[in-house]
Motif scaffolding. Structure first.
Motif, PDB file in Angstrom:
ATOM      1  N   LEU A  15     -16.757 -43.443  21.916  1.00  0.00           N
ATOM      2  CA  LEU A  15     -15.976 -42.484  21.580  1.00  0.00           C
ATOM      3  C   LEU A  15     -16.002 -42.303  19.938  1.00  0.00           C
ATOM      4  O   LEU A  15     -15.418 -41.414  19.305  1.00  0.00           O
ATOM      5  N   GLN A  20     -17.741 -36.793  17.220  1.00  0.00           N
ATOM      6  CA  GLN A  20     -17.204 -36.585  18.493  1.00  0.00           C
ATOM      7  C   GLN A  20     -15.519 -36.407  18.600  1.00  0.00           C
ATOM      8  O   GLN A  20     -14.981 -36.986  17.943  1.00  0.00           O
ATOM      9  N   PRO A  21     -15.296 -35.321  19.446  1.00  0.00           N
ATOM     10  CA  PRO A  21     -13.848 -35.304  19.589  1.00  0.00           C
ATOM     11  C   PRO A  21     -12.979 -36.371  20.227  1.00  0.00           C
ATOM     12  O   PRO A  21     -11.788 -36.386  20.140  1.00  0.00           O
ATOM     13  N   GLY A  22     -13.571 -37.349  20.841  1.00  0.00           N
ATOM     14  CA  GLY A  22     -12.798 -38.328  21.617  1.00  0.00           C
ATOM     15  C   GLY A  22     -12.769 -39.607  20.738  1.00  0.00           C
ATOM     16  O   GLY A  22     -12.458 -40.701  21.332  1.00  0.00           O
ATOM     17  N   PRO A 393      -7.383 -37.856  19.158  1.00  0.00           N
ATOM     18  CA  PRO A 393      -8.732 -37.285  19.462  1.00  0.00           C
ATOM     19  C   PRO A 393      -8.911 -37.679  21.082  1.00  0.00           C
ATOM     20  O   PRO A 393      -9.564 -37.055  21.887  1.00  0.00           O
ATOM     21  N   ALA A 394      -8.622 -39.031  21.161  1.00  0.00           N
ATOM     22  CA  ALA A 394      -9.156 -39.311  22.556  1.00  0.00           C
ATOM     23  C   ALA A 394      -8.490 -38.920  23.756  1.00  0.00           C
ATOM     24  O   ALA A 394      -8.842 -38.710  24.792  1.00  0.00           O
ATOM     25  N   GLN A 396      -6.769 -36.017  23.723  1.00  0.00           N
ATOM     26  CA  GLN A 396      -7.128 -34.739  23.778  1.00  0.00           C
ATOM     27  C   GLN A 396      -8.296 -34.475  24.627  1.00  0.00           C
ATOM     28  O   GLN A 396      -8.394 -33.488  25.071  1.00  0.00           O
ATOM     29  N   SER A 397      -9.072 -35.348  24.582  1.00  0.00           N
ATOM     30  CA  SER A 397     -10.237 -35.290  25.325  1.00  0.00           C
ATOM     31  C   SER A 397     -10.107 -35.793  26.793  1.00  0.00           C
ATOM     32  O   SER A 397     -11.107 -35.773  27.776  1.00  0.00           O
ATOM     33  N   HIS A 399      -8.367 -38.684  28.093  1.00  0.00           N
ATOM     34  CA  HIS A 399      -8.089 -40.023  28.317  1.00  0.00           C
ATOM     35  C   HIS A 399      -6.641 -40.295  28.267  1.00  0.00           C
ATOM     36  O   HIS A 399      -5.503 -39.761  27.542  1.00  0.00           O
ATOM     37  N   ARG A 412      -9.673 -42.331  31.777  1.00  0.00           N
ATOM     38  CA  ARG A 412      -9.818 -41.031  32.133  1.00  0.00           C
ATOM     39  C   ARG A 412      -8.421 -40.463  32.906  1.00  0.00           C
ATOM     40  O   ARG A 412      -8.268 -41.307  33.806  1.00  0.00           O
TER      41      ARG A 412
END
Length: 414
Positions: A15, A20-22, A393-394, A396-397, A399, A412
Motif C-alpha cells: 500500500l 498508489q492510492p492505498g 488513502p487506504a 478510500q481504496s 479497506h 478489505r
C-alpha cells in the motif's frame, strides 16, 4: 532513525508504493469525504478507562474526608501517597488528587463569588480552610490544600489575562491570594519534607514573581527530581519555558535536552518529548527549535516504558489532534504528526474517548467541562476523524481499519 512501524511490512509494501492510492501513510492533508469513512474505522471503546476510574476514586475520597472533617485521616493518606509516590495509571500524583477533592466544595462556592466579582466573599469562603489549619498548624497536607486553593482562586481572578492587564479590583484579589499561597509555601521546604506537592506550589507561584526567569528552570528541576515519573511536571516545564511564559525558545530546547539527560534511566529520550509536548500543546510555534528525530525517539521510549492503552491514546491524540492538520512536507510538525501511524499500528488497541476529548489544540479554546456522555461523544468524533484523515488513502481504496487485542489490521471492506 527508528522504523515507522513493525509487523506491517507486507501491508506497507503493498500500500505504500509511490503513487498508489492505498498508501497507509498520509500523503496530503486535504483528504475529502471524511464523513463516510468513519464507519470504516472499528475500534473497541473503553469508558470509563482505568485512568478515569482512578482519578474519580481519589477525588471522591478527598471530597468525602473533607466533608466529614476527617482532616487527620486526609493528612495521613496524603502523606502516604507523597512518601510512596503513588500514581494513577496515567502517572498523575494521587496526593494531588486527594487534595483537589478535599478543596472541591470550598472552591465551588468561592468560584461563584469570583463570577459575581465579590472578592471579600471569596476570601471569607477560603477562611474555612484557614480554620482547619489552625486546628493542626504544623500539618503540611492541610496547608497544601489551602495553598492550592488560593492559587486556583487567584488564577480564576486572572482568567486568560496577564496579571498586569487586570482591572484594579481583580488584580488586588489575584495578588492577595497569591500572597497567601506564598506565605504558606515559605513554611515548607520541598526537599526537607520530601514533598513534590510543595515543589509544585513553588512552580505555581512563579507567575506572580516579578522576576520569574531567574528561578523558573531551577524550581521545575527540583519538582521533576522529586517526582520523575509524574509526566505532568515535564509538560508544565515545557509550558513555562515558552517566551510567553518565563523563557525563550532557546531555553525550551536547552531545558528539554537537560531534562532528558537527567531522567534517561527512567524515560530514555522521553524526557525531551514530554517537555516539548507541554510546549506544543500550548503554542504551535514551539516547533521552531525542536529536533524532530530526537522527539520521535522520545515517543518510542515513552511507549516502550509505559505501554498502557492510556499512554497510547495520550500520544495518539497528541499526534493526530494537537499536531494534526495542514503542515509542510519535511517539517517537524509533519514528522511528529506522522507518528500517529506507528503509534496506532504498534500500540493502540482500544479507544479512550475522554483522552481525545481533552487533548489540547493550540489556537482553540480548551473544551469546557461537560457531562460524561457529551465528553465521550466528542472524544469518539475527534478520534475517528483523526484516524479517518490519516488513513484516508487506504480507506478510500476500500479497506476497513480494525483494531483488536492483537493490533491493527487493514481489511478489505464489503
Amino acid at each position: 532513525m527508528r522504523p515507522f512501524s513493525t509487523g506491517f511490512s507486507a501491508l506497507r509494501t503493498a500500500l505504500n508504493r509511490p503513487g498508489q492510492p492505498g498508501a497507509i501513510a498520509r500523503r496530503s492533508t486535504g483528504a475529502t469525504g471524511l464523513g463516510p469513512l468513519r464507519p470504516r474505522v472499528e475500534i473497541p471503546v473503553c469508558d470509563p478507562c482505568p485512568e478515569t476510574a482512578a482519578r474519580d476514586k481519589h477525588l471522591s475520597r478527598g471530597r468525602f474526608l473533607a466533608r466529614q472533617d476527617a482532616w487527620d485521616r486526609l493528612a495521613a493518606e496524603f502523606h502516604t501517597a507523597e512518601r510512596d509516590r503513588h500514581m494513577t495509571p496515567g502517572l498523575l500524583p494521587v496526593a494531588g488528587l486527594l487534595a483537589s477533592g478535599a478543596r472541591a466544595d470550598v472552591m465551588a462556592v468561592a468560584r461563584c463569588a469570583v463570577q459575581r466579582t465579590e472578592p471579600r466573599r471569596a476570601r471569607a469562603v477560603l477562611a474555612a480552610l484557614d480554620l482547619s489549619m489552625e486546628e493542626q498548624p504544623d500539618c503540611p497536607a492541610i496547608a497544601y490544600v489551602a495553598a492550592m486553593a488560593h492559587v486556583d482562586l487567584a488564577r480564576d481572578w486572572r482568567g486568560a489575562s496577564p496579571p498586569g492587564g487586570l482591572s484594579p479590583q481583580r488584580r488586588d484579589a489575584y495578588n492577595w491570594h497569591m500572597r497567601r499561597a506564598a506565605g504558606l509555601a515559605d513554611r515548607y521546604d520541598p526537599f526537607e519534607c520530601e514533598s513534590p506537592a510543595w515543589a509544585e506550589v513553588r512552580c505555581a507561584l512563579l507567575e506572580a514573581d516579578p522576576r520569574p526567569g531567574l528561578r523558573a528552570a531551577d524550581d521545575f528541576e527540583d519538582l521533576i527530581d522529586l517526582a520523575p515519573l509524574a509526566v505532568g511536571h515535564y509538560t508544565a516545564l515545557g509550558r513555562a519555558m515558552r517566551p510567553k511564559a518565563f523563557g525563550s525558545w532557546e531555553m525550551l530546547e536547552r531545558q528539554a535536552r537537560r531534562t532528558a539527560e537527567r531522567t534517561r534511566d527512567l524515560w530514555g529520550a522521553g524526557g525531551y518529548a514530554w517537555v516539548y509536548i507541554g510546549a506544543l500543546e500550548a503554542d504551535a510555534e514551539a516547533e521552531r527549535r525542536l529536533d524532530a528525530e530526537y522527539f520521535a525517539e522520545g515517543l518510542h521510549d515513552i511507549l516502550a516504558r509505559q505501554p498502557s492503552q492510556h499512554m497510547a491514546n495520550r500520544l495518539a491524540a497528541f499526534a493526530g489532534l494537537t499536531m494534526g492538520g495542514p503542515s509542510r512536507t519535511g517539517s517537524a510538525r509533519r514528522r511528529i504528526a506522522d507518528s500517529l501511524g506507528w503509534i496506532t499500528q504498534d500500540h493502540l488497541r482500544e479507544l479512550h474517548p475522554r483522552v481525545w476529548a481533552l487533548a489540547p489544540m493550540p489556537g482553540r479554546a480548551h473544551p469546557a467541562e461537560t457531562e460524561a456522555e457529551d465528553m465521550v461523544r466528542r472524544g469518539r468524533i475527534r478520534a475517528m476523524s483523526s484516524l479517518a484523515e490519516f488513513y484516508a488513502p487506504a480507506l478510500q481504496s476500500g479497506h476497513c481499519l480494525v483494531f483488536g487485542p492483537k493490533g491493527m489490521s487493514l481489511m478489505r471492506g464489503t
